[in-house]
Design an enzyme around this catalytic site. Structure first.
Site, PDB file in Angstrom:
ATOM      1  N   TYR A 153      33.932  79.777  23.652  1.00  0.00           N
ATOM      2  CA  TYR A 153      34.424  79.595  24.883  1.00  0.00           C
ATOM      3  C   TYR A 153      33.370  78.915  25.991  1.00  0.00           C
ATOM      4  O   TYR A 153      33.845  78.019  26.614  1.00  0.00           O
ATOM      5  CB  TYR A 153      35.016  81.015  25.509  1.00  0.00           C
ATOM      6  CG  TYR A 153      35.485  80.948  26.883  1.00  0.00           C
ATOM      7  CD1 TYR A 153      36.924  80.347  26.980  1.00  0.00           C
ATOM      8  CD2 TYR A 153      35.098  81.024  28.027  1.00  0.00           C
ATOM      9  CE1 TYR A 153      37.565  80.235  28.295  1.00  0.00           C
ATOM     10  CE2 TYR A 153      35.714  81.036  29.373  1.00  0.00           C
ATOM     11  CZ  TYR A 153      36.900  80.525  29.169  1.00  0.00           C
ATOM     12  OH  TYR A 153      37.680  80.620  30.471  1.00  0.00           O
ATOM     13  N   ALA A 154      32.288  79.540  25.978  1.00  0.00           N
ATOM     14  CA  ALA A 154      31.253  79.101  27.175  1.00  0.00           C
ATOM     15  C   ALA A 154      30.934  77.707  26.544  1.00  0.00           C
ATOM     16  O   ALA A 154      30.833  76.854  27.545  1.00  0.00           O
ATOM     17  CB  ALA A 154      30.173  80.000  26.801  1.00  0.00           C
ATOM     18  N   ALA A 155      30.784  77.214  25.220  1.00  0.00           N
ATOM     19  CA  ALA A 155      30.325  75.997  24.980  1.00  0.00           C
ATOM     20  C   ALA A 155      31.390  74.956  25.310  1.00  0.00           C
ATOM     21  O   ALA A 155      31.192  73.704  25.771  1.00  0.00           O
ATOM     22  CB  ALA A 155      30.231  75.847  23.429  1.00  0.00           C
ATOM     23  N   SER A 156      32.800  75.415  25.136  1.00  0.00           N
ATOM     24  CA  SER A 156      33.940  74.245  25.524  1.00  0.00           C
ATOM     25  C   SER A 156      33.860  74.330  26.908  1.00  0.00           C
ATOM     26  O   SER A 156      34.093  73.067  27.498  1.00  0.00           O
ATOM     27  CB  SER A 156      35.180  75.096  25.017  1.00  0.00           C
ATOM     28  OG  SER A 156      35.574  76.161  25.765  1.00  0.00           O
ATOM     29  N   LYS A 157      33.806  75.030  27.662  1.00  0.00           N
ATOM     30  CA  LYS A 157      33.792  74.995  29.181  1.00  0.00           C
ATOM     31  C   LYS A 157      32.552  74.431  29.692  1.00  0.00           C
ATOM     32  O   LYS A 157      32.637  73.676  30.797  1.00  0.00           O
ATOM     33  CB  LYS A 157      34.040  76.428  29.783  1.00  0.00           C
ATOM     34  CG  LYS A 157      35.275  77.107  29.658  1.00  0.00           C
ATOM     35  CD  LYS A 157      36.339  76.130  29.901  1.00  0.00           C
ATOM     36  CE  LYS A 157      37.876  77.061  29.766  1.00  0.00           C
ATOM     37  NZ  LYS A 157      38.866  76.244  30.343  1.00  0.00           N
ATOM     38  N   SER A 194      34.926  77.019  33.689  1.00  0.00           N
ATOM     39  CA  SER A 194      34.965  78.684  33.996  1.00  0.00           C
ATOM     40  C   SER A 194      33.415  78.740  34.160  1.00  0.00           C
ATOM     41  O   SER A 194      32.625  78.209  33.860  1.00  0.00           O
ATOM     42  CB  SER A 194      35.055  79.143  32.488  1.00  0.00           C
ATOM     43  OG  SER A 194      34.905  80.635  32.789  1.00  0.00           O
ATOM     44  N   ASN A 230      44.560  72.579  32.533  1.00  0.00           N
ATOM     45  CA  ASN A 230      44.215  73.820  32.840  1.00  0.00           C
ATOM     46  C   ASN A 230      44.311  74.579  31.424  1.00  0.00           C
ATOM     47  O   ASN A 230      43.776  75.754  31.451  1.00  0.00           O
ATOM     48  CB  ASN A 230      45.639  74.211  33.903  1.00  0.00           C
ATOM     49  CG  ASN A 230      45.715  75.748  33.707  1.00  0.00           C
ATOM     50  OD1 ASN A 230      44.719  76.621  34.419  1.00  0.00           O
ATOM     51  ND2 ASN A 230      46.435  76.214  33.066  1.00  0.00           N
ATOM     52  N   ILE A 240      39.790  85.933  37.192  1.00  0.00           N
ATOM     53  CA  ILE A 240      40.874  85.906  37.690  1.00  0.00           C
ATOM     54  C   ILE A 240      41.896  87.026  37.258  1.00  0.00           C
ATOM     55  O   ILE A 240      42.296  86.868  35.939  1.00  0.00           O
ATOM     56  CB  ILE A 240      41.365  84.552  37.795  1.00  0.00           C
ATOM     57  CG1 ILE A 240      40.437  83.783  38.205  1.00  0.00           C
ATOM     58  CG2 ILE A 240      42.749  84.483  38.690  1.00  0.00           C
ATOM     59  CD1 ILE A 240      40.085  83.642  39.861  1.00  0.00           C
ATOM     60  N   VAL A 297      48.114  70.402  23.958  1.00  0.00           N
ATOM     61  CA  VAL A 297      47.049  69.623  24.454  1.00  0.00           C
ATOM     62  C   VAL A 297      46.388  68.931  23.269  1.00  0.00           C
ATOM     63  O   VAL A 297      45.489  67.997  23.212  1.00  0.00           O
ATOM     64  CB  VAL A 297      46.315  70.125  25.641  1.00  0.00           C
ATOM     65  CG1 VAL A 297      46.940  70.330  26.857  1.00  0.00           C
ATOM     66  CG2 VAL A 297      45.307  71.419  25.056  1.00  0.00           C
TER      67      VAL A 297
HETATM   68  P1  NAP Z   1      46.753  82.037  30.345  1.00  0.00           P
HETATM   69  O1  NAP Z   1      47.494  83.096  31.210  1.00  0.00           O
HETATM   70  O2  NAP Z   1      46.443  82.350  28.954  1.00  0.00           O
HETATM   71  O3  NAP Z   1      47.601  80.624  30.352  1.00  0.00           O
HETATM   72  C1  NAP Z   1      47.131  79.607  29.916  1.00  0.00           C
HETATM   73  C2  NAP Z   1      48.559  78.814  29.471  1.00  0.00           C
HETATM   74  O4  NAP Z   1      48.141  77.880  28.328  1.00  0.00           O
HETATM   75  C3  NAP Z   1      49.603  79.675  28.668  1.00  0.00           C
HETATM   76  O5  NAP Z   1      50.976  79.216  29.042  1.00  0.00           O
HETATM   77  C4  NAP Z   1      49.125  79.233  27.202  1.00  0.00           C
HETATM   78  O6  NAP Z   1      50.319  79.441  26.249  1.00  0.00           O
HETATM   79  C5  NAP Z   1      49.019  77.670  27.302  1.00  0.00           C
HETATM   80  N1  NAP Z   1      48.219  76.942  26.410  1.00  0.00           N
HETATM   81  C6  NAP Z   1      47.410  77.593  25.372  1.00  0.00           C
HETATM   82  N2  NAP Z   1      47.103  76.730  24.371  1.00  0.00           N
HETATM   83  C7  NAP Z   1      47.710  75.612  24.754  1.00  0.00           C
HETATM   84  C8  NAP Z   1      47.828  74.280  24.222  1.00  0.00           C
HETATM   85  N3  NAP Z   1      47.177  74.001  23.018  1.00  0.00           N
HETATM   86  N4  NAP Z   1      48.708  73.344  24.878  1.00  0.00           N
HETATM   87  C9  NAP Z   1      49.259  73.641  25.892  1.00  0.00           C
HETATM   88  N5  NAP Z   1      49.261  74.844  26.495  1.00  0.00           N
HETATM   89  C10 NAP Z   1      48.549  75.699  25.965  1.00  0.00           C
HETATM   90  O7  NAP Z   1      45.288  81.257  30.777  1.00  0.00           O
HETATM   91  P2  NAP Z   1      44.736  81.669  32.385  1.00  0.00           P
HETATM   92  O8  NAP Z   1      43.971  82.880  32.627  1.00  0.00           O
HETATM   93  O9  NAP Z   1      45.738  81.302  33.342  1.00  0.00           O
HETATM   94  O10 NAP Z   1      43.550  80.561  32.424  1.00  0.00           O
HETATM   95  C11 NAP Z   1      43.930  79.096  32.824  1.00  0.00           C
HETATM   96  C12 NAP Z   1      42.535  78.345  32.566  1.00  0.00           C
HETATM   97  O11 NAP Z   1      41.660  78.925  33.444  1.00  0.00           O
HETATM   98  C13 NAP Z   1      41.991  78.230  31.234  1.00  0.00           C
HETATM   99  O12 NAP Z   1      41.605  76.808  30.989  1.00  0.00           O
HETATM  100  C14 NAP Z   1      40.898  79.382  31.360  1.00  0.00           C
HETATM  101  O13 NAP Z   1      40.117  79.280  30.289  1.00  0.00           O
HETATM  102  C15 NAP Z   1      40.419  79.131  32.829  1.00  0.00           C
HETATM  103  N6  NAP Z   1      39.891  80.446  33.314  1.00  0.00           N
HETATM  104  C16 NAP Z   1      40.510  81.514  33.512  1.00  0.00           C
HETATM  105  C17 NAP Z   1      40.060  82.644  33.970  1.00  0.00           C
HETATM  106  C18 NAP Z   1      40.616  84.025  34.265  1.00  0.00           C
HETATM  107  O14 NAP Z   1      39.988  85.034  34.611  1.00  0.00           O
HETATM  108  N7  NAP Z   1      41.946  84.022  33.787  1.00  0.00           N
HETATM  109  C19 NAP Z   1      38.616  82.569  34.366  1.00  0.00           C
HETATM  110  C20 NAP Z   1      37.930  81.229  34.279  1.00  0.00           C
HETATM  111  C21 NAP Z   1      38.526  80.411  33.671  1.00  0.00           C
HETATM  112  P3  NAP Z   1      50.350  80.483  25.201  1.00  0.00           P
HETATM  113  O15 NAP Z   1      50.046  81.820  26.145  1.00  0.00           O
HETATM  114  O16 NAP Z   1      51.466  80.306  24.612  1.00  0.00           O
HETATM  115  O17 NAP Z   1      49.154  80.278  24.310  1.00  0.00           O
END
Ligand code: NAP
Length: 248
Positions: A155-159, A141, A89, A188, A63
């Site tokens: 992270y907090a500022a980005s979100k 987030s 996402n 999650i 992205v």
């Molecule tokens: P995750 O398991 O790390 O999955 C994120 C996916 O995005 C991974 O496949 C990752 O690839 C890919 N990615 C990373 N950098 C990228 C880039 N530059 N371009 C394209 N793809 C990229 O994360 P998740 O926990 O499912 O979180 C998904 C979203 O929800 C995120 O935005 C996160 O901030 C938000 N969120 C998550 C939680 C939580 O508790 N899990 C809570 C609040 C918000 P790699 O693994 O190879 O880097």
């Protein structure tokens, strides 16, 4: 099926919440373009979901790379003629205290989470405008809503930026029939968060009203609603999904 014949693009679709969102959109009848920095992950998911290969595309798309996103949009439109739904996402977190955090540490997270969301919106909106219709769902987030211990200021500022981008873009695009909303998940359980000791995960959930953990499906259910016509008078909204950790 809520989304029959709609075309959806999901970033970071290879694992975790993005994978659950992509699976759910597919099961609701959408043609799904899976974008991830790791091509093998989306290729495997595509094979699992659609052995015919006709209703899912897997594309290597970082992205933060404008050319890759432009190309991902072009490939999707070439296959199916449009993009109706974009789910931003992809996201990373790199927690450090502010004293330990370099400018590079700060900018890396801003680039993926906020600039990446901007880049994907920019190129998908060009297509959505042609059809005068679209649904954009940005994954923010709880950390961006309230500031949270242990998430890091990057992270907090980005979100928080993603929430603001959502509000402003909703105003800019409402007249084109393009609706833009955000989802703010609390903690999650994903493969990644399962790697933390249980007591750490529980500390993130302190004060939660609902006595069960959050799962990727809690987020994907809401994405289907925001992507469907059932939410057609909702735009610029940030939906908190956190089991009642944060109630306002
Ligand atoms: P995750 O398991 O790390 O999955 C994120 C996916 O995005 C991974 O496949 C990752 O690839 C890919 N990615 C990373 N950098 C990228 C880039 N530059 N371009 C394209 N793809 C990229 O994360 P998740 O926990 O499912 O979180 C998904 C979203 O929800 C995120 O935005 C996160 O901030 C938000 N969120 C998550 C939680 C939580 O508790 N899990 C809570 C609040 C918000 P790699 O693994 O190879 O880097």
């Amino acid at each position: 099926m809520e989304l029959k014949d709609k075309v959806a693009a999901v970033t970071g679709a290879g694992k975790g919440i993005g994978k659950a969102i992509a699976e759910r959109l597919f099961r609701e009848g959408a043609l799904v373009s899976l974008w991830d920095i790791d091509f093998n992950l989306v290729k495997d998911l595509s094979k699992k979901l659609d052995s015919s290969g006709k209703n899912i595309l897997s594309i290597k798309a970082d992205v933060t790379e404008e050319d890759e996103i432009k190309s991902a949009v072009e490939q999707t439109v070439k296959s199916w003629g449009k993009i109706d739904i974009l789910v931003n996402n992809a996201g990373i977190s790199r927690h450090k205290t502010i004293s330990e955090m370099s400018v590079d540490d700060f900018m890396q997270v801003i680039w993926v989470n906020l600039t990446g969301t901007f880049i994907c919106c920019k190129y998908v909106v060009l297509e959505m405008k042609k059809h005068k219709r679209g649904k954009i769902i940005n994954i923010s987030s709880l950390g961006g809503r309230t500031g949270r211990p242990g998430v890091g200021v990057n992270y907090a500022a980005s979100k928080a930026g993603v929430i603001s981008l959502t509000q402003t873009l909703a105003r800019e695009l409402g007249g084109y029939g393009i609706y833009v909303n955000a989802i703010c998940p609390g903690p999650i359980l994903t493969e990644q968060t399962k790697q933390y000791p249980r007591e750490v995960f529980e500390s993130w959930n302190a004060g939660r009203a609902i006595q069960r953990d959050g799962f990727p499906e809690d987020i994907s259910d809401a994405v289907v609603f925001l992507a469907s016509e059932k939410s057609d008078w909702i735009t610029g909204f940030s939906l908190d999904i956190n089991g009642g950790i944060y109630i306002c």
